[in-house]
Design a protein around this motif. Structure first.
Motif, PDB file in Angstrom:
ATOM      1  N   ILE A  94       0.866  -1.171   0.000  1.00  0.00           N
ATOM      2  CA  ILE A  94       0.000   0.000   0.000  1.00  0.00           C
ATOM      3  C   ILE A  94       0.910   1.230   0.000  1.00  0.00           C
ATOM      4  O   ILE A  94       1.719   1.415   0.906  1.00  0.00           O
ATOM      5  N   VAL A  95       0.774   2.047  -1.023  1.00  0.00           N
ATOM      6  CA  VAL A  95       1.632   3.212  -1.212  1.00  0.00           C
ATOM      7  C   VAL A  95       0.779   4.463  -1.127  1.00  0.00           C
ATOM      8  O   VAL A  95      -0.318   4.514  -1.684  1.00  0.00           O
ATOM      9  N   TYR A  96       1.300   5.494  -0.439  1.00  0.00           N
ATOM     10  CA  TYR A  96       0.566   6.744  -0.352  1.00  0.00           C
ATOM     11  C   TYR A  96       1.527   7.921  -0.366  1.00  0.00           C
ATOM     12  O   TYR A  96       2.725   7.765  -0.125  1.00  0.00           O
ATOM     13  N   SER A  97       0.976   9.090  -0.654  1.00  0.00           N
ATOM     14  CA  SER A  97       1.746  10.321  -0.653  1.00  0.00           C
ATOM     15  C   SER A  97       0.779  11.490  -0.682  1.00  0.00           C
ATOM     16  O   SER A  97      -0.375  11.344  -1.090  1.00  0.00           O
ATOM     17  N   ASN A  98       1.251  12.649  -0.269  1.00  0.00           N
ATOM     18  CA  ASN A  98       0.461  13.871  -0.422  1.00  0.00           C
ATOM     19  C   ASN A  98       0.426  14.302  -1.882  1.00  0.00           C
ATOM     20  O   ASN A  98      -0.427  15.068  -2.281  1.00  0.00           O
ATOM     21  N   HIS A  99       1.389  13.851  -2.658  1.00  0.00           N
ATOM     22  CA  HIS A  99       1.549  14.322  -4.034  1.00  0.00           C
ATOM     23  C   HIS A  99       1.580  13.139  -5.003  1.00  0.00           C
ATOM     24  O   HIS A  99       2.627  12.797  -5.529  1.00  0.00           O
ATOM     25  N   VAL A 100       0.449  12.512  -5.222  1.00  0.00           N
ATOM     26  CA  VAL A 100       0.404  11.400  -6.161  1.00  0.00           C
ATOM     27  C   VAL A 100      -0.035  11.956  -7.520  1.00  0.00           C
ATOM     28  O   VAL A 100      -1.200  11.936  -7.874  1.00  0.00           O
ATOM     29  N   SER A 101       0.932  12.473  -8.251  1.00  0.00           N
ATOM     30  CA  SER A 101       0.653  12.978  -9.593  1.00  0.00           C
ATOM     31  C   SER A 101       0.584  11.797 -10.559  1.00  0.00           C
ATOM     32  O   SER A 101       0.945  10.671 -10.215  1.00  0.00           O
ATOM     33  N   ALA A 102       0.153  12.071 -11.765  1.00  0.00           N
ATOM     34  CA  ALA A 102       0.082  11.018 -12.780  1.00  0.00           C
ATOM     35  C   ALA A 102       1.469  10.440 -13.044  1.00  0.00           C
ATOM     36  O   ALA A 102       1.618   9.226 -13.230  1.00  0.00           O
ATOM     37  N   ASN A 103       2.499  11.279 -13.044  1.00  0.00           N
ATOM     38  CA  ASN A 103       3.868  10.796 -13.279  1.00  0.00           C
ATOM     39  C   ASN A 103       4.349   9.881 -12.152  1.00  0.00           C
ATOM     40  O   ASN A 103       4.918   8.819 -12.403  1.00  0.00           O
ATOM     41  N   VAL A 104       4.115  10.310 -10.914  1.00  0.00           N
ATOM     42  CA  VAL A 104       4.535   9.504  -9.761  1.00  0.00           C
ATOM     43  C   VAL A 104       3.752   8.197  -9.734  1.00  0.00           C
ATOM     44  O   VAL A 104       4.304   7.126  -9.512  1.00  0.00           O
TER      45      VAL A 104
END
Length: 123
Positions: A94-104
């Protein structure tokens, strides 16, 4: 290595717990995730790390059923952890981030996570 709270080390009697490894450097988020793990029957917090090197060292010596991973870390990043574990098919990632852009998201998906989510802490 971070110390695991005693309350996060238990599972219901007679049932094997799913072992969760958490990689998160920001204490308020880490504490919130731990609190949720403690409330879910059948989960056990097996270990924690704050950065990529520490996480990979723990994973070289230990096993887990579920990896909860922040992509943004002060030492390395979650993509490095995912890349190292891309062959680990028996682990839920399970991966998360505040900045999940399309590239990331595209980069992370190449390494086989089970779920990618944006973490929003705004009220």
């Amino acid at each position: 290595m971070l110390e695991i709270p005693d309350s996060a080390k238990t599972a219901p009697a007679g049932e094997p717990a799913l072992r969760v490894f958490l990689v998160e450097d920001f204490a308020p988020v880490r504490d919130l995730i731990i609190e949720n793990i403690e409330e879910i029957s059948g989960l056990e917090l097996a270990g924690m790390a704050e950065g990529e090197v520490e996480a990979l060292a723990w994973l070289d010596e230990n096993t887990c059923d579920v990896l909860i991973l922040d992509l943004e870390l002060p030492q390395g990043n979650g993509l490095g952890v995912l890349k190292a574990l891309q062959e680990a098919r028996d682990m839920v990632k399970i991966v998360y981030s505040n900045h999940v852009s399309a590239n990331v998201r595209g980069l992370a998906e190449r390494f086989g996570p089970s779920l990618i989510s944006r973490l929003d802490l705004a009220p």
